[in-house]
Motif scaffolding. Structure first.
Motif, PDB file in Angstrom:
ATOM      1  N   GLY A   1       0.799  -1.221   0.000  1.00 32.72           N
ATOM      2  CA  GLY A   1       0.000   0.000   0.000  1.00 32.72           C
ATOM      3  C   GLY A   1       0.830   1.268   0.000  1.00 32.72           C
ATOM      4  N   ALA A   2       2.152   1.148   0.006  1.00 34.33           N
ATOM      5  CA  ALA A   2       3.012   2.334   0.014  1.00 34.33           C
ATOM      6  C   ALA A   2       2.909   3.105  -1.289  1.00 34.33           C
ATOM      7  CB  ALA A   2       4.467   1.939   0.273  1.00 34.33           C
ATOM      8  N   VAL A   3       2.806   2.373  -2.401  1.00 30.59           N
ATOM      9  CA  VAL A   3       2.702   2.994  -3.718  1.00 30.59           C
ATOM     10  C   VAL A   3       1.594   2.315  -4.514  1.00 30.59           C
ATOM     11  CG1 VAL A   3       5.153   3.640  -3.812  1.00 30.59           C
ATOM     12  CG2 VAL A   3       4.409   1.483  -4.825  1.00 30.59           C
ATOM     13  N   ALA A   4       1.130   3.012  -5.538  1.00 33.15           N
ATOM     14  CA  ALA A   4       0.191   2.434  -6.501  1.00 33.15           C
ATOM     15  C   ALA A   4       0.795   2.590  -7.883  1.00 33.15           C
ATOM     16  CB  ALA A   4      -1.162   3.128  -6.438  1.00 33.15           C
ATOM     17  N   LEU A   5       0.768   1.533  -8.653  1.00 31.01           N
ATOM     18  CA  LEU A   5       1.260   1.577 -10.025  1.00 31.01           C
ATOM     19  C   LEU A   5       0.189   2.230 -10.892  1.00 31.01           C
ATOM     20  CD1 LEU A   5       3.450   0.705 -12.052  1.00 31.01           C
ATOM     21  CD2 LEU A   5       2.226  -1.462 -12.287  1.00 31.01           C
ATOM     22  N   MET A   6       0.535   3.359 -11.494  1.00 25.88           N
ATOM     23  CA  MET A   6      -0.443   4.087 -12.300  1.00 25.88           C
ATOM     24  C   MET A   6      -0.228   3.890 -13.796  1.00 25.88           C
ATOM     25  SD  MET A   6      -0.942   7.545 -10.110  1.00 25.88           S
ATOM     26  CE  MET A   6      -2.608   7.849 -10.679  1.00 25.88           C
ATOM     27  N   ASP A   7       1.004   3.637 -14.201  1.00 28.23           N
ATOM     28  CA  ASP A   7       1.309   3.401 -15.618  1.00 28.23           C
ATOM     29  C   ASP A   7       2.630   2.653 -15.683  1.00 28.23           C
ATOM     30  OD1 ASP A   7       1.039   3.462 -18.367  1.00 28.23           O
ATOM     31  OD2 ASP A   7       1.237   5.640 -18.561  1.00 28.23           O
ATOM     32  N   LEU A   8       2.789   1.854 -16.717  1.00 28.92           N
ATOM     33  CA  LEU A   8       3.998   1.063 -16.883  1.00 28.92           C
ATOM     34  C   LEU A   8       4.235   0.832 -18.366  1.00 28.92           C
ATOM     35  CD1 LEU A   8       5.163  -2.038 -15.009  1.00 28.92           C
ATOM     36  CD2 LEU A   8       4.788  -2.249 -17.448  1.00 28.92           C
ATOM     37  N   VAL A   9       5.479   1.005 -18.794  1.00 23.61           N
ATOM     38  CA  VAL A   9       5.876   0.735 -20.169  1.00 23.61           C
ATOM     39  C   VAL A   9       7.216   0.006 -20.128  1.00 23.61           C
ATOM     40  CG1 VAL A   9       6.580   1.753 -22.374  1.00 23.61           C
ATOM     41  CG2 VAL A   9       4.663   2.734 -21.120  1.00 23.61           C
TER      42      VAL A   9
ATOM     43  N   MET B   1      -1.762  -3.605 -10.783  1.00 26.44           N
ATOM     44  CA  MET B   1      -2.621  -2.443 -10.989  1.00 26.44           C
ATOM     45  C   MET B   1      -3.655  -2.334  -9.878  1.00 26.44           C
ATOM     46  SD  MET B   1      -1.456  -0.755 -13.499  1.00 26.44           S
ATOM     47  CE  MET B   1      -2.765   0.450 -13.521  1.00 26.44           C
ATOM     48  N   VAL B   2      -3.668  -1.208  -9.191  1.00 28.42           N
ATOM     49  CA  VAL B   2      -4.631  -0.945  -8.125  1.00 28.42           C
ATOM     50  C   VAL B   2      -5.883  -0.307  -8.726  1.00 28.42           C
ATOM     51  CG1 VAL B   2      -5.012   0.373  -6.004  1.00 28.42           C
ATOM     52  CG2 VAL B   2      -2.804  -0.712  -6.418  1.00 28.42           C
ATOM     53  N   TYR B   3      -5.664   0.567  -9.703  1.00 23.54           N
ATOM     54  CA  TYR B   3      -6.774   1.223 -10.377  1.00 23.54           C
ATOM     55  C   TYR B   3      -7.330   0.266 -11.435  1.00 23.54           C
ATOM     56  CZ  TYR B   3      -5.185   5.455  -8.075  1.00 23.54           C
ATOM     57  OH  TYR B   3      -4.827   6.391  -7.130  1.00 23.54           O
ATOM     58  N   PRO B   4      -8.585   0.449 -11.859  1.00 20.85           N
ATOM     59  CA  PRO B   4      -9.201  -0.477 -12.814  1.00 20.85           C
ATOM     60  C   PRO B   4      -8.484  -0.561 -14.157  1.00 20.85           C
ATOM     61  CG  PRO B   4     -10.813   1.152 -12.028  1.00 20.85           C
ATOM     62  CD  PRO B   4      -9.497   1.491 -11.416  1.00 20.85           C
ATOM     63  N   ARG B   5      -7.771   0.487 -14.520  1.00 19.87           N
ATOM     64  CA  ARG B   5      -7.013   0.478 -15.775  1.00 19.87           C
ATOM     65  C   ARG B   5      -5.828   1.434 -15.629  1.00 19.87           C
ATOM     66  NH1 ARG B   5      -8.186   5.171 -18.257  1.00 19.87           N
ATOM     67  NH2 ARG B   5     -10.144   6.173 -17.764  1.00 19.87           N
ATOM     68  N   PRO B   6      -4.785   1.237 -16.439  1.00 26.91           N
ATOM     69  CA  PRO B   6      -3.640   2.147 -16.354  1.00 26.91           C
ATOM     70  C   PRO B   6      -4.008   3.539 -16.865  1.00 26.91           C
ATOM     71  CG  PRO B   6      -3.342   0.581 -18.154  1.00 26.91           C
ATOM     72  CD  PRO B   6      -4.588   0.183 -17.433  1.00 26.91           C
ATOM     73  N   PHE B   7      -3.376   4.545 -16.296  1.00 29.76           N
ATOM     74  CA  PHE B   7      -3.530   5.915 -16.751  1.00 29.76           C
ATOM     75  C   PHE B   7      -2.482   6.170 -17.825  1.00 29.76           C
ATOM     76  CE2 PHE B   7      -5.105   5.772 -12.449  1.00 29.76           C
ATOM     77  CZ  PHE B   7      -6.277   6.503 -12.511  1.00 29.76           C
ATOM     78  N   THR B   8      -2.682   7.193 -18.623  1.00 31.52           N
ATOM     79  CA  THR B   8      -1.690   7.567 -19.625  1.00 31.52           C
ATOM     80  C   THR B   8      -0.901   8.738 -19.060  1.00 31.52           C
ATOM     81  OG1 THR B   8      -3.240   6.866 -21.325  1.00 31.52           O
ATOM     82  CG2 THR B   8      -1.362   8.156 -22.058  1.00 31.52           C
TER      83      THR B   8
END
Length: 142
Positions: free
Chosen positions: A33-41, A68-75
């Motif tokens: 819970g320290a970080v959330a992955l928002m985007d990855l390439v 992924m914590v959010y339902p989909r990755p952000f751009t």
């Protein structure tokens, strides 16, 4: 929606794949819970110097998608981020580019605000500066 500070991190690897220990370390930080992955390439430069770009929507291995914590990755990652990453790798090498939300910082900011305070600065001290200072104080940093 509350969002903590977001940071882009680029890691270059001198092999064509990211080591499983790196995947596990990032997964552990997300799971805690320290970080959330928002985007990855992932960028890979092949033996002909051609750069291949893959993101979470390209059906990367389940280990990445499971973070992924959010339902989909952000751009959130820009072309400039990807250009820096591509410049950091040679043939048959890979770069991992992630946008991480520092959720711990959001929780701290909420607590500060709820107690009547305000966060007045959030700054990153470069690792080299920290290592130099610790070594100057007699600590062994490896």
């Amino acid at each position: 929606m509350k969002v903590g500070p977001v940071e882009v991190i680029i890691c270059a690897f001198r092999q064509p794949e990211v080591d499983a220990t790196v995947v596990a370390a990032l997964g552990g930080a997300v799971k805690s819970g320290a970080v959330a992955l928002m985007d990855l390439v992932l960028l890979t430069r092949d033996h002909n110097s051609v750069v291949h770009v893959r993101d979470l929507e390209d059906h990367l291995q389940a280990d990445w998608s499971d973070m992924m914590v959010y339902p989909r990755p952000f751009t959130l990652l820009s072309d400039a981020d990807l250009e820096v990453a591509a410049e950091s790798i040679g043939n048959n090498e890979t770069a991992l580019v992630v946008a991480l939300e520092h959720r711990w910082a959001q929780r701290l900011s909420d607590a500060v605000r709820e107690s009547g305070g305000v966060t007045t600065l959030y700054a990153r001290i470069p690792n080299e500066t920290v290592v130099t200072a610790l070594e100057a104080d007699g600590f062994s940093v490896g």
